[in-house]
Design a protein around this motif. Sequence first.
Motif, PDB file in Angstrom:
ATOM      1  N   GLU A   1       0.824  -1.220   0.000  1.00  0.00           N
ATOM      2  CA  GLU A   1       0.000   0.000   0.000  1.00  0.00           C
ATOM      3  C   GLU A   1       0.858   1.270   0.000  1.00  0.00           C
ATOM      4  OE1 GLU A   1      -0.898  -2.641   2.170  1.00  0.00           O
ATOM      5  OE2 GLU A   1      -2.384  -3.249   0.688  1.00  0.00           O
ATOM      6  N   GLY A   2       2.156   1.152  -0.166  1.00  0.00           N
ATOM      7  CA  GLY A   2       3.034   2.323  -0.206  1.00  0.00           C
ATOM      8  C   GLY A   2       4.055   2.290   0.918  1.00  0.00           C
ATOM      9  N   LYS A   3       4.940   3.323   0.898  1.00  0.00           N
ATOM     10  CA  LYS A   3       6.012   3.353   1.896  1.00  0.00           C
ATOM     11  C   LYS A   3       5.474   3.819   3.259  1.00  0.00           C
ATOM     12  CE  LYS A   3      10.336   5.690   2.664  1.00  0.00           C
ATOM     13  NZ  LYS A   3      11.308   6.582   2.087  1.00  0.00           N
TER      14      LYS A   3
END
Length: 323
Positions: free
Chosen positions: A168-170
Amino acid sequence: MAEAFAPGKCILFGEHAVVYGHPAVAIAIEQGVNVSIKKSEEWMIGGKKFDPSKHPHISHILHDLFHYKGEPLKIEIQSQLFSAAGLGSSAALSNAMGAALHKLVNPNEKLDVIKLAKLGHSAEAAAQEGRASPTDTATSSLGGCVVVSGEKIGGTEHIFDTELVTPEGKRTWSISKAILPEGVEDIWLILGFTGVASPTGKMVAGVADLLSREPHKKDVMNDINEITHRGLKALSVGNFGDVGVAMNECHEHLRSLGVSNESLDRLVEAVRPYSLGAKMTGAGGGGCMVALSKEPQRVSEQIEIAGGIPMISKLLSKGVRVL
Ligand code: MEV
């Protein structure tokens, strides 16, 4: 020979939400994992020949995580933790193994507990399809009461920051320690194991799926965030009544994420009359619940009557240590 111990953990507030950058408050428990290793003619574990295909997790910790290239080892592992039960057993194993290896390979160097926590976190992430917070490994390595959050939280002692690229991203997390006031000596954590192991990766993936199908469930995460802040404030000033109220509320929100189940709810209900608060702890779907109480024996009895296996811990325990 080198020997080390690392404690398990119990989450008071914020499980699942912490994977998305919200805060979580976890406490190191008395019980944990003990690892002793010594150099040997051949690879042995628990008195038998070490077969990496039967122990992929140990093999991963030794070779991929700690890049051990030395002589064969004779390994003994003793765990007091129920595994896949929300008590951070794999984090404790990786910390205890790392600390024992460190003692064996660099006997005169100080153990770097932050490095251990970071290495363990990347192993957890690999085992959980790239979605893991550093809660378990940081709590097991630092000990005490650990706060893990996407943002720095006032009133706590900042220890380190860490990051992870998730599907879902960093995400970045700030890890700090909460200093608890006097008076925690007569308050106990009572853990109740449902008897059913539940892999964290599956539960975390289930929540990710729920959030993509029903985006409004993000509101539940925001509510858990608010409860965690309130619970932490109460904990920091020793208002254990309010800590318990926040734990009860947290349980209801975890139920609405679908991560509690009938056995967890039954154990939680059974102990409430003798507890300040009670909730499931960790990933859910089985595993453990936790109660905060001044009557640990009565709570343990209630857990047994309701079909669970109890375990009592004092509130604060030290982190990983070489023995
Ligand atoms: C960790 O014990 C429980 C979860 O919050 C997963 C994580 O933090 O990686 C569900």
